[in-house]
Design an enzyme around this catalytic site. Structure first.
Site, PDB file in Angstrom:
ATOM      1  N   ASN A 148      66.426  35.755 117.885  1.00 14.75           N
ATOM      2  CA  ASN A 148      65.151  36.137 118.489  1.00 14.75           C
ATOM      3  C   ASN A 148      64.571  34.895 119.169  1.00 14.75           C
ATOM      4  OD1 ASN A 148      62.588  36.979 119.094  1.00 14.75           O
ATOM      5  ND2 ASN A 148      61.931  37.293 116.968  1.00 14.75           N
ATOM      6  N   LYS A 195      62.026  34.683 121.013  1.00 14.64           N
ATOM      7  CA  LYS A 195      60.553  34.734 121.107  1.00 14.64           C
ATOM      8  C   LYS A 195      60.105  34.295 122.508  1.00 14.64           C
ATOM      9  CE  LYS A 195      60.417  34.165 116.156  1.00 14.64           C
ATOM     10  NZ  LYS A 195      59.717  33.711 114.958  1.00 14.64           N
ATOM     11  N   HIS A 237      58.100  43.383 114.856  1.00 10.75           N
ATOM     12  CA  HIS A 237      58.137  41.993 114.390  1.00 10.75           C
ATOM     13  C   HIS A 237      56.745  41.600 113.883  1.00 10.75           C
ATOM     14  CE1 HIS A 237      58.472  37.678 114.266  1.00 10.75           C
ATOM     15  NE2 HIS A 237      59.788  37.847 114.231  1.00 10.75           N
ATOM     16  N   GLU A 258      55.068  39.017 114.178  1.00 14.35           N
ATOM     17  CA  GLU A 258      54.196  38.351 115.170  1.00 14.35           C
ATOM     18  C   GLU A 258      53.546  39.386 116.075  1.00 14.35           C
ATOM     19  OE1 GLU A 258      57.151  35.594 116.559  1.00 14.35           O
ATOM     20  OE2 GLU A 258      57.060  34.567 114.636  1.00 14.35           O
ATOM     21  N   GLU A 275      61.897  40.692 106.842  1.00 11.36           N
ATOM     22  CA  GLU A 275      61.386  39.370 107.191  1.00 11.36           C
ATOM     23  C   GLU A 275      60.076  39.103 106.454  1.00 11.36           C
ATOM     24  OE1 GLU A 275      63.105  38.004 111.201  1.00 11.36           O
ATOM     25  OE2 GLU A 275      61.213  39.005 111.582  1.00 11.36           O
ATOM     26  N   GLY A 302      59.234  30.968 110.305  1.00  4.73           N
ATOM     27  CA  GLY A 302      58.816  29.783 111.038  1.00  4.73           C
ATOM     28  C   GLY A 302      58.108  28.753 110.159  1.00  4.73           C
ATOM     29  N   SER A 344      63.361  31.646 108.507  1.00  6.75           N
ATOM     30  CA  SER A 344      63.858  30.280 108.290  1.00  6.75           C
ATOM     31  C   SER A 344      65.335  30.214 107.879  1.00  6.75           C
ATOM     32  CB  SER A 344      62.985  29.544 107.269  1.00  6.75           C
ATOM     33  OG  SER A 344      61.650  29.469 107.755  1.00  6.75           O
TER      34      SER A 344
END
Ligand code: PGA
Length: 249
Positions: free
Chosen positions: A9, A11, A94, A96, A166, A172, A212
């Site tokens: 991904n 991003k 996702h 985010e 996730e 991250g 991560s």
């Protein structure tokens, strides 16, 4: 047998020129043929990246689609637009997108419907926040995310659905869930898919882990029996790191 999947991904990173270098480096590797390798660039690069990967084994996914076919949705991208760019997979849900762009289980249900109707494959993300992990509520949290979205699909749609677990606290942040924590959740998800549909479907669904993942921890995570690969953020931006993760699958 479920195929392993390693999806990068990207991003909101990379430009066409950076992507070109990254892809050329990735194309230089001989990845294991029993692993699906996917990269997910930003919308503006979908056509460029899918052209570049046309005759390769690396697939391309979008990072998001809108639930409408077309219309007055400034800044959005439709399923037919990604298909037009040669892309037939999309990430949905996702964390985010949920956190920064207010995506909810309700709007994601619409997106899942749209993607399935358009015959797109979905990498559907679920995962709890730190407070749910700490309070012990994480199974219920993830179950509810699934029940309000992909569990509303009929069984025949499930050959197009990949689940990505996730945990938000591990994205991250450099903090990875332990292989045991990942296995525990993946096995839980497989179990509830089995209860909702049936065991043979549950055994055929790919459940990948994101948060991560690095070359140093990939092997331990991917060797868990219910982990079918990973959704990789930061470490997918460097060919060497991403390739090492693919090779650990
Ligand atoms: P990360 O991101 O690997 O940088 O933690 C994973 C993801 O957001 O999909």
């Amino acid at each position: 047998m479920r195929k392993k999947i390693i999806a990068g991904n990207w991003k909101m990173n990379n430009t066409n020129s950076k992507s070109k270098i990254l892809l050329e480096e990735l194309l230089g590797y001989n990845f294991p043929t029993d692993t699906r390798v996917i990269v997910s660039p930003s919308h503006t690069q979908l056509g460029f990246v899918s052209d570049k990967l046309k005759n390769s084994n690396i697939e391309v996914a979008a990072q998001n689609i809108h639930y409408a076919s077309s219309g007055a949705y400034t800044g959005e991208i439709s399923s037919s637009m990604i298909k037009d760019s040669g892309v037939f997979i999309t990430i949905l849900g996702h964390s985010e997108r949920r956190t920064y762009f207010n995506e909810t289980d309700e709007s994601l249900k619409e997106k899942v419907d749209k993607a399935i109707n358009e015959n797109l494959e979905i990498i559907f993300c679920v995962g709890e926040e730190l407070v749910d992990r700490k309070s012990g509520n994480y199974f219920e949290y993830v179950k509810s995310q699934l029940e309000k979205t992909v569990f509303l699909q009929s069984i025949k749609s499930w050959n197009k659905i990949i689940i990505a677990y996730e945990p938000i606290w591990a994205i991250g942040t450099g903090e990875t869930a332990s292989p045991e924590q990942v296995q525990e959740m993946h096995s839980y998800i497989r179990n509830i898919i089995s209860k909702k549909y049936n065991k043979s479907l549950a055994d055929s669904v790919s459940i990948i882990y994101g948060g991560s993942v690095k070359s140093s921890n990939a092997n331990d995570i991917f060797s868990q029996s219910d982990v079918d690969g990973g959704l990789i953020g930061g470490a997918s931006l460097k060919s060497e790191d991403f390739a090492a993760i693919v090779n650990a699958s």
